[in-house]
Motif scaffolding. Structure first.
Motif, PDB file in Angstrom:
ATOM      1  N   SER A  39       0.868  -1.036   0.254  1.00 23.54           N
ATOM      2  CA  SER A  39      -0.074  -0.076  -0.086  1.00 23.54           C
ATOM      3  C   SER A  39       0.895   1.150  -0.268  1.00 23.54           C
ATOM      4  O   SER A  39       2.109   1.346   0.317  1.00 23.54           O
ATOM      5  CB  SER A  39      -0.712  -0.055   1.287  1.00 23.54           C
ATOM      6  N   ASN A  40       0.287   2.364  -0.501  1.00 26.59           N
ATOM      7  CA  ASN A  40       0.985   3.389  -0.222  1.00 26.59           C
ATOM      8  C   ASN A  40       1.388   3.855   0.903  1.00 26.59           C
ATOM      9  O   ASN A  40       2.675   4.666   1.188  1.00 26.59           O
ATOM     10  CB  ASN A  40       0.123   4.707  -1.053  1.00 26.59           C
ATOM     11  N   ALA A  41       0.657   3.684   2.016  1.00 22.30           N
ATOM     12  CA  ALA A  41       0.987   3.783   3.537  1.00 22.30           C
ATOM     13  C   ALA A  41       2.282   3.184   3.706  1.00 22.30           C
ATOM     14  O   ALA A  41       3.230   3.763   4.286  1.00 22.30           O
ATOM     15  CB  ALA A  41       0.006   3.584   4.566  1.00 22.30           C
ATOM     16  N   GLU A  42       2.362   2.027   3.511  1.00 26.41           N
ATOM     17  CA  GLU A  42       3.529   1.284   3.626  1.00 26.41           C
ATOM     18  C   GLU A  42       4.727   1.575   2.961  1.00 26.41           C
ATOM     19  O   GLU A  42       5.768   1.436   3.519  1.00 26.41           O
ATOM     20  CB  GLU A  42       3.273  -0.341   3.335  1.00 26.41           C
ATOM     21  N   LEU A  43       4.589   2.077   1.631  1.00 29.30           N
ATOM     22  CA  LEU A  43       5.693   2.720   1.038  1.00 29.30           C
ATOM     23  C   LEU A  43       6.317   3.873   1.615  1.00 29.30           C
ATOM     24  O   LEU A  43       7.423   4.497   1.243  1.00 29.30           O
ATOM     25  CB  LEU A  43       5.263   2.876  -0.443  1.00 29.30           C
ATOM     26  N   TYR A  52      14.138   7.069  -0.399  1.00 22.00           N
ATOM     27  CA  TYR A  52      14.765   6.335  -1.466  1.00 22.00           C
ATOM     28  C   TYR A  52      13.952   6.455  -2.998  1.00 22.00           C
ATOM     29  O   TYR A  52      14.463   5.903  -4.068  1.00 22.00           O
ATOM     30  CB  TYR A  52      15.006   4.811  -1.433  1.00 22.00           C
ATOM     31  N   GLU A  53      12.814   6.941  -2.724  1.00 23.34           N
ATOM     32  CA  GLU A  53      11.863   7.069  -3.944  1.00 23.34           C
ATOM     33  C   GLU A  53      12.493   7.808  -5.031  1.00 23.34           C
ATOM     34  O   GLU A  53      13.140   8.710  -5.171  1.00 23.34           O
ATOM     35  CB  GLU A  53      10.614   7.983  -3.561  1.00 23.34           C
ATOM     36  N   GLY A  54      12.361   6.982  -6.268  1.00 19.52           N
ATOM     37  CA  GLY A  54      13.048   7.582  -7.709  1.00 19.52           C
ATOM     38  C   GLY A  54      14.572   7.342  -7.596  1.00 19.52           C
ATOM     39  O   GLY A  54      15.173   7.613  -8.558  1.00 19.52           O
ATOM     40  N   LYS A  55      15.031   6.598  -6.649  1.00 21.33           N
ATOM     41  CA  LYS A  55      16.578   6.384  -6.571  1.00 21.33           C
ATOM     42  C   LYS A  55      16.916   5.030  -6.659  1.00 21.33           C
ATOM     43  O   LYS A  55      18.003   4.825  -5.920  1.00 21.33           O
ATOM     44  CB  LYS A  55      17.241   7.138  -5.352  1.00 21.33           C
ATOM     45  N   ALA A  56      16.164   4.185  -7.104  1.00 23.52           N
ATOM     46  CA  ALA A  56      16.702   2.833  -7.164  1.00 23.52           C
ATOM     47  C   ALA A  56      18.077   2.598  -7.897  1.00 23.52           C
ATOM     48  O   ALA A  56      18.400   3.055  -8.848  1.00 23.52           O
ATOM     49  CB  ALA A  56      15.803   1.979  -7.888  1.00 23.52           C
ATOM     50  N   GLN A  71      10.205   1.773  -8.204  1.00 23.67           N
ATOM     51  CA  GLN A  71      10.077   3.461  -7.981  1.00 23.67           C
ATOM     52  C   GLN A  71       9.992   3.986  -6.629  1.00 23.67           C
ATOM     53  O   GLN A  71      10.176   5.323  -6.453  1.00 23.67           O
ATOM     54  CB  GLN A  71       9.166   4.081  -9.056  1.00 23.67           C
ATOM     55  N   SER A  72       9.328   3.182  -5.866  1.00 24.05           N
ATOM     56  CA  SER A  72       9.276   3.792  -4.468  1.00 24.05           C
ATOM     57  C   SER A  72      10.272   3.770  -3.811  1.00 24.05           C
ATOM     58  O   SER A  72      10.398   4.338  -2.661  1.00 24.05           O
ATOM     59  CB  SER A  72       7.882   3.001  -3.937  1.00 24.05           C
ATOM     60  N   GLY A  73      11.284   3.117  -3.966  1.00 22.36           N
ATOM     61  CA  GLY A  73      12.454   3.025  -3.283  1.00 22.36           C
ATOM     62  C   GLY A  73      12.595   2.014  -2.452  1.00 22.36           C
ATOM     63  O   GLY A  73      13.494   1.781  -1.506  1.00 22.36           O
ATOM     64  N   LYS A  74      11.484   1.037  -2.394  1.00 16.70           N
ATOM     65  CA  LYS A  74      11.435  -0.227  -1.533  1.00 16.70           C
ATOM     66  C   LYS A  74      12.889  -1.050  -1.216  1.00 16.70           C
ATOM     67  O   LYS A  74      13.059  -1.493  -0.178  1.00 16.70           O
ATOM     68  CB  LYS A  74      10.457  -0.969  -2.095  1.00 16.70           C
ATOM     69  N   TYR A  75      13.686  -1.004  -2.124  1.00 14.26           N
ATOM     70  CA  TYR A  75      14.854  -1.757  -2.155  1.00 14.26           C
ATOM     71  C   TYR A  75      16.065  -1.194  -1.585  1.00 14.26           C
ATOM     72  O   TYR A  75      17.272  -1.361  -1.852  1.00 14.26           O
ATOM     73  CB  TYR A  75      15.103  -2.423  -3.412  1.00 14.26           C
TER      74      TYR A  75
END
Length: 308
Positions: free
Chosen positions: A136-140, A146-150, A219-223
């Motif tokens: 979800s967006n809340a979890e992200l 890191y958003e957009g910086k993978a 794209q969310s920067g999750k990694y």
């Protein structure tokens, strides 16, 4: 770089070399010598000595069978030669590792070769792929910095997904930390996921994601700062990824096999007319598209080649 000499009964050495070069490209420092079906130890010794005369410097001899004539002849002639090492028990994984890792000792090569032997059915039952669903967006929000910086180290189109070139050559050479396979069908197929986990290096994390999920998560920067290697099955999935909000600077086209009506772009890439249109659409989004089978091959401007 040390020389490698493959020796065997019959055509095994030539066959292993051919398979090696199919995976990693031409290797001028890898040579072969064979005991012919109608030959004997004298025939083989003559051929071996002729090959060794032409090689300068350190040489690793890899024999097919411990106690066999090729191995025994090599031992008799080069046992006390400090520039020659001899391994028995030839296998393709061993030869690939010896070819690509010139710094590996004989002991390390043997250990790596042993680790490549597996009970496939058992391993596939045990193989686990990290669950990586759409979040979800809340979890992200926790990954906002890191958003957009993978940290994407490579993007490859390869219809075989994870195989020798991706797992054994590209990923280690780029110090990859996570491989992300992006394909809707693979993401839904538990058996294919298990196969991909087996093919991936055990030291690397693996995610198998659908296109929309991959675009959002990456794209969310999750990694975070992980060094990520993206693998797509086809150019259509790349275009869909871009249209879903994914950002890519370059794409490397590796393997696309022949289909009815396809034309050759390179030896390993065959493209249908409709796929040409997809590549044009990807290029129109300012993505640089290259062709390079393995890291030591020259980088080709794929679109220039496609349009020629």
């Amino acid at each position: 770089m040390r020389n490698i000499l493959l020796i065997s009964h019959g055509n095994m050495a030539e066959g292993v070399k051919a398979s090696l070069e199919m995976i990693v490209g031409k290797q001028a420092h890898v040579h072969t010598a064979s005991l012919k079906p109608d030959g004997d130890n004298l025939q083989f010794e003559h051929e071996l000595k002729e090959k060794m005369k032409a090689l300068n410097g350190e040489t690793l001899i890899i024999a097919d069978l411990l106690g066999g004539t090729p191995c025994n002849v090599a031992s008799t002639n080069y046992l006390e030669n400090d520039e020659v090492e001899i391994i028995a028990g030839m296998s393709l994984p061993l030869v690939i590792e010896a070819t690509l890792n010139s710094q590996a000792s004989v002991s390390e090569l043997i250990q790596l070769s042993i680790s490549g032997i597996a009970n496939v059915k058992k391993k596939m039952m045990e193989a686990k792929v990290e669950k990586d669903p759409m979040v979800s967006n809340a979890e992200l929000e926790k990954y906002k910095q890191y958003e957009g910086k993978a940290n994407i180290v490579n993007v490859r189109i390869d219809e075989r997904l994870i195989h020798g070139q991706v797992a054994g050559i590209w990923s280690p050479s780029l110090n990859t930390q996570r491989i992300i396979v992006i394909n809707d069908e693979a993401a839904k197929d538990s058996l294919q996921k298990s196969s991909l986990r087996m093919a991936a290096p055990t030291s690397m994390r693996l995610s198998v994601l659908g296109v929309a999920t991959a675009a959002k998560n990456i794209q969310s920067g999750k990694y975070g700062k992980q060094r990520i290697f993206l693998v797509f099955k086809n150019p259509t999935d790349v275009l869909r990824y871009l249209e879903a909000g994914g950002q890519l600077e370059t794409v490397n086209v590796g393997n696309m096999s022949y289909k009815e009506g396809a034309r050759d772009v390179t030896k390993s890439i065959k493209v249908l007319k409709e796929e040409e249109t997809v590549f044009e659409a990807i290029a129109a989004k300012k993505v640089k598209i290259t062709a390079q089978l393995v890291p030591n091959d020259p980088i080709i401007d794929f679109m220039e080649k496609l349009r020629s």
